[in-house]
Design an enzyme around this catalytic site. Structure first.
Site, PDB file in Angstrom:
ATOM      1  N   GLY A 162       0.799  -1.227   0.000  1.00  0.00           N
ATOM      2  CA  GLY A 162       0.000   0.000   0.000  1.00  0.00           C
ATOM      3  C   GLY A 162       0.834   1.281   0.000  1.00  0.00           C
ATOM      4  O   GLY A 162       0.290   2.372   0.098  1.00  0.00           O
ATOM      5  N   GLU A 191      -4.776  -9.947  -8.578  1.00  0.00           N
ATOM      6  CA  GLU A 191      -5.642  -9.021  -7.855  1.00  0.00           C
ATOM      7  C   GLU A 191      -6.412  -8.150  -8.849  1.00  0.00           C
ATOM      8  O   GLU A 191      -5.835  -7.645  -9.815  1.00  0.00           O
ATOM      9  CB  GLU A 191      -4.810  -8.123  -6.932  1.00  0.00           C
ATOM     10  CG  GLU A 191      -4.094  -8.905  -5.854  1.00  0.00           C
ATOM     11  CD  GLU A 191      -3.480  -8.011  -4.777  1.00  0.00           C
ATOM     12  OE1 GLU A 191      -3.327  -8.494  -3.646  1.00  0.00           O
ATOM     13  OE2 GLU A 191      -3.143  -6.841  -5.063  1.00  0.00           O
ATOM     14  N   LYS A 218      -5.089  -4.830   3.735  1.00  0.00           N
ATOM     15  CA  LYS A 218      -6.232  -5.680   4.061  1.00  0.00           C
ATOM     16  C   LYS A 218      -6.338  -5.959   5.557  1.00  0.00           C
ATOM     17  O   LYS A 218      -5.315  -6.126   6.222  1.00  0.00           O
ATOM     18  CB  LYS A 218      -6.082  -7.013   3.313  1.00  0.00           C
ATOM     19  CG  LYS A 218      -5.984  -6.832   1.808  1.00  0.00           C
ATOM     20  CD  LYS A 218      -5.381  -8.045   1.125  1.00  0.00           C
ATOM     21  CE  LYS A 218      -5.145  -7.746  -0.358  1.00  0.00           C
ATOM     22  NZ  LYS A 218      -4.284  -8.753  -0.998  1.00  0.00           N
ATOM     23  N   ASN A 258       0.518 -11.122  -7.444  1.00  0.00           N
ATOM     24  CA  ASN A 258       1.459 -11.453  -6.381  1.00  0.00           C
ATOM     25  C   ASN A 258       2.004 -12.841  -6.660  1.00  0.00           C
ATOM     26  O   ASN A 258       1.255 -13.808  -6.744  1.00  0.00           O
ATOM     27  CB  ASN A 258       0.787 -11.379  -5.013  1.00  0.00           C
ATOM     28  CG  ASN A 258       0.520  -9.936  -4.624  1.00  0.00           C
ATOM     29  OD1 ASN A 258       1.355  -9.069  -4.853  1.00  0.00           O
ATOM     30  ND2 ASN A 258      -0.640  -9.663  -4.080  1.00  0.00           N
ATOM     31  N   LEU A 302     -10.580   4.199  -9.339  1.00  0.00           N
ATOM     32  CA  LEU A 302     -11.983   3.780  -9.223  1.00  0.00           C
ATOM     33  C   LEU A 302     -12.497   4.199  -7.852  1.00  0.00           C
ATOM     34  O   LEU A 302     -11.785   4.072  -6.857  1.00  0.00           O
ATOM     35  CB  LEU A 302     -12.105   2.269  -9.406  1.00  0.00           C
ATOM     36  CG  LEU A 302     -11.580   1.705 -10.735  1.00  0.00           C
ATOM     37  CD1 LEU A 302     -11.769   0.201 -10.779  1.00  0.00           C
ATOM     38  CD2 LEU A 302     -12.298   2.348 -11.911  1.00  0.00           C
ATOM     39  N   GLU A 337      -2.724  -6.165 -10.070  1.00  0.00           N
ATOM     40  CA  GLU A 337      -1.349  -6.652 -10.036  1.00  0.00           C
ATOM     41  C   GLU A 337      -1.374  -8.136  -9.746  1.00  0.00           C
ATOM     42  O   GLU A 337      -2.405  -8.688  -9.379  1.00  0.00           O
ATOM     43  CB  GLU A 337      -0.549  -5.930  -8.947  1.00  0.00           C
ATOM     44  CG  GLU A 337      -1.039  -6.215  -7.540  1.00  0.00           C
ATOM     45  CD  GLU A 337      -0.005  -5.886  -6.465  1.00  0.00           C
ATOM     46  OE1 GLU A 337       1.159  -5.614  -6.801  1.00  0.00           O
ATOM     47  OE2 GLU A 337      -0.374  -5.941  -5.279  1.00  0.00           O
ATOM     48  N   ARG A 351       3.594 -15.098  -5.130  1.00  0.00           N
ATOM     49  CA  ARG A 351       3.985 -15.742  -3.863  1.00  0.00           C
ATOM     50  C   ARG A 351       2.744 -16.180  -3.112  1.00  0.00           C
ATOM     51  O   ARG A 351       1.621 -15.899  -3.530  1.00  0.00           O
ATOM     52  CB  ARG A 351       4.750 -14.728  -3.012  1.00  0.00           C
ATOM     53  CG  ARG A 351       3.905 -13.462  -2.832  1.00  0.00           C
ATOM     54  CD  ARG A 351       4.398 -12.555  -1.751  1.00  0.00           C
ATOM     55  NE  ARG A 351       3.736 -11.269  -1.809  1.00  0.00           N
ATOM     56  CZ  ARG A 351       2.559 -10.979  -1.273  1.00  0.00           C
ATOM     57  NH1 ARG A 351       1.860 -11.913  -0.651  1.00  0.00           N
ATOM     58  NH2 ARG A 351       2.031  -9.771  -1.374  1.00  0.00           N
TER      59      ARG A 351
HETATM   60  P1  ADP Z   1       0.142  -2.773  -3.273  1.00  0.00           P
HETATM   61  O1  ADP Z   1       0.999  -3.577  -4.217  1.00  0.00           O
HETATM   62  O2  ADP Z   1       0.885  -1.680  -2.589  1.00  0.00           O
HETATM   63  O3  ADP Z   1      -0.675  -3.635  -2.354  1.00  0.00           O
HETATM   64  P2  ADP Z   1      -2.094  -2.526  -5.132  1.00  0.00           P
HETATM   65  O4  ADP Z   1      -1.876  -2.074  -6.520  1.00  0.00           O
HETATM   66  O5  ADP Z   1      -2.309  -3.989  -4.925  1.00  0.00           O
HETATM   67  O6  ADP Z   1      -0.895  -2.006  -4.223  1.00  0.00           O
HETATM   68  O7  ADP Z   1      -3.324  -1.749  -4.483  1.00  0.00           O
HETATM   69  C1  ADP Z   1      -3.653  -1.868  -3.116  1.00  0.00           C
HETATM   70  C2  ADP Z   1      -4.979  -1.222  -2.822  1.00  0.00           C
HETATM   71  O8  ADP Z   1      -4.973   0.163  -3.226  1.00  0.00           O
HETATM   72  C3  ADP Z   1      -6.145  -1.826  -3.564  1.00  0.00           C
HETATM   73  O9  ADP Z   1      -6.687  -2.971  -2.928  1.00  0.00           O
HETATM   74  C4  ADP Z   1      -7.118  -0.647  -3.562  1.00  0.00           C
HETATM   75  O10 ADP Z   1      -7.709  -0.510  -2.283  1.00  0.00           O
HETATM   76  C5  ADP Z   1      -6.230   0.558  -3.769  1.00  0.00           C
HETATM   77  N1  ADP Z   1      -6.082   0.848  -5.222  1.00  0.00           N
HETATM   78  C6  ADP Z   1      -5.069   0.476  -6.027  1.00  0.00           C
HETATM   79  N2  ADP Z   1      -5.271   0.878  -7.305  1.00  0.00           N
HETATM   80  C7  ADP Z   1      -6.456   1.517  -7.331  1.00  0.00           C
HETATM   81  C8  ADP Z   1      -7.256   2.153  -8.366  1.00  0.00           C
HETATM   82  N3  ADP Z   1      -6.844   2.204  -9.638  1.00  0.00           N
HETATM   83  N4  ADP Z   1      -8.436   2.701  -8.001  1.00  0.00           N
HETATM   84  C9  ADP Z   1      -8.863   2.645  -6.715  1.00  0.00           C
HETATM   85  N5  ADP Z   1      -8.174   2.073  -5.704  1.00  0.00           N
HETATM   86  C10 ADP Z   1      -6.985   1.510  -5.989  1.00  0.00           C
END
Ligand code: ADP
Length: 447
Positions: free
Chosen positions: A164, A274, A236, A288, A202, A286, A290
């Site tokens: 995050g 994800e 999460k 993961n 979003l 993205e 792992r």
């Molecule tokens: P990380 O690799 O740091 O976990 P992620 O790309 O998986 O980052 O995103 C983590 C969280 O950030 C998502 O579950 C969502 O809550 C928020 N998020 C990421 N991208 C978006 C987006 N394009 N629009 C809205 N929320 C987003």
């Protein structure tokens, strides 16, 4: 099959991997920092090697110390768990160069899917739906130009991001100037590269992810989805499977798309794709590459031991079953219990003076904690995962309420009271929540 596996991690996941190994008749080697000499994973493993001082950079992230430990103890494989070196392609490569098997995908697959920009490109090529996005952004002007193309609001992200961190939203040009600079600075401080890009932001999506398993012979299955929309600071807190937002038809549709994509990418071992899910549409976020923290809820509804499968796949075994053999049943919910202030979410390490974990049918607690254990201040604040399963979502919620009531953790503030509060809210009970629900709820309840 391997005879001895080195577990390059700590905490509950080190225990999780140890347990799978023991059940497969495999001996285990724990590695630990000086601060973790009394940790449960060290106590349970067949052998233990101290790999350095408390700071992760000197121990759990110290590639040569870990590989030396594997060579000295004669381990034939290394399981990286999650976090630490689990998504470090250079480490996976080094492990293999020393004649040791890395339990995970190949270094090349990790490089492709671990970088958010190349992963998006691979995803598009493999037929996965993605949010509109930009290439790597060179300057503030370049960022503003792309924001106009995509349309505000947008989110700026580090290409190597995780946990995050390094994500900033922008609703207009002025905010974009700040978002670009801040995301880049955060990326520089936390990740190997400070390259950032942007995606359409979003505003009310759910976070829904698909678990996959793929062997080295092109067989791919998915183990259904996990809804991880209960988040704070983009991290999460509660996950459930199946998602209250999907029906069987939608599950099959996204499952088929994901399986085909993984086949085309040629990915092996366990992985998670994800997605954000809004208005009936999926958008790839993205991958993961792992094991994930929340994997036990999938194990509960699919009956498949994901860590065991990771080890089997890495040893060259075939999956031995097809998608049709996988039968989902019941419902499962995981609560992440963190030693932190439940209001501010700041970590609160310290001594656990009393510890009593709940039990009974459908209750699983994965944790390294025992009474009298001192949580070191150097690592993640998650101290336990409570995973509850039942025949229906309602039955699971009732059981979760009961299990949280039974749980006793004294000496450190923790997120149990917050979990109790969340699961009694009408929106949660009805399954009507998105990724912003928890933060909005917490903001409003203080008014
Ligand atoms: P990380 O690799 O740091 O976990 P992620 O790309 O998986 O980052 O995103 C983590 C969280 O950030 C998502 O579950 C969502 O809550 C928020 N998020 C990421 N991208 C978006 C987006 N394009 N629009 C809205 N929320 C987003």
């Amino acid at each position: 099959m391997f005879e001895k596996v080195l577990i390059a991690n700590r905490g509950e996941v080190a225990l999780r991997i140890h347990r799978a190994c023991r059940e497969m008749g495999i001996r285990t080697v724990a590695v630990h920092s000086e601060a973790d000499a009394n940790a449960m994973h060290v106590r349970l493993a067949d052998e233990a090697v101290c790999i350095g001082p408390a700071r992760s950079t000197d121990s759990y992230l110290n590639k040569s110390a870990i590989i030396s430990a594997a060579l000295i103890t004669g381990a034939d494989a290394i399981h990286p768990g999650y976090g630490f070196l689990s998504e470090n392609a250079d480490f996976a490569e080094m492990v293999e160069e020393h004649g040791i098997t890395f339990i995970g995908p190949t270094a090349d697959q990790m490089r492709l899917m671990g970088d958010k920009i190349t992963a998006r490109q691979a995803a598009i090529k493999a037929g996965l739906p993605v949010t509109p996005g930009s290439p790597a952004l060179e300057s503030v002007e370049h960022a503003i130009e792309w924001a106009h193309k995509i349309g505000y609001p947008v989110i700026v992200k580090a290409k190597d991001g995780g946990g995050g961190k390094g994500m900033k939203t922008a609703f207009n040009d002025e905010e974009m100037r700040e978002a670009f600079t801040m995301a880049k600075a955060e990326a520089k401080a936390s990740f190997p590269s400070d390259v950032v890009y942007m995606e359409k932001y979003l505003q009310k999506p759910r976070h829904i992810e698909m678990q996959i398993l793929a062997d080295k012979y092109g067989h791919v299955v998915h183990l259904g989805e996990r809804d991880c929309s209960i988040q704070r600071k983009n991290q999460k807190l509660i996950e459930e499977s199946p998602s209250p937002a999907l029906n069987d038809k939608q599950r099959k549709e996204i499952g088929d798309i994901v399986r085909k994509a993984i086949e085309q990418i040629g990915y092996t071992n366990a992985g998670t794709l994800e997605f954000l899910y809004e208005d009936g549409k999926f958008y790839f976020l993205e991958m993961n590459t792992r094991l994930q923290v929340e994997h036990p809820i999938t194990e509960a509804v699919s009956g498949i031991d994901i860590v065991r499968e990771q080890i089997r796949i890495a040893s060259g075994a075939e999956l031995g079953y097809t998608q049709d053999d996988i039968k989902f049943s019941g419902h499962a919910i995981e609560c992440r219990i963190n030693a932190e202030n439940p209001e501010t979410f700041t970590p609160c390490p310290g001594k656990v003076t009393e510890w009593h974990a709940p039990g009974g049918l459908g209750v699983r607690v994965d944790s390294e904690i025992y009474s009298g254990y001192s949580i070191p201040p150097f690592y993640d604040s998650m101290i336990a995962k409570l995973i509850v399963s039942g025949k229906t979502r309602n039955a699971t919620l009732m059981r979760l309420r009961r299990a949280l009531e039974e749980f006793v953790i004294e000496g450190v503030p923790n997120t149990i009271p917050l979990h109790q509060e969340i699961i009694s809210q009408a929106e949660f009970i009805d399954g009507q929540y998105n990724i912003h629900w928890l933060e909005n709820y917490m903001k409003n309840r203080h008014k």
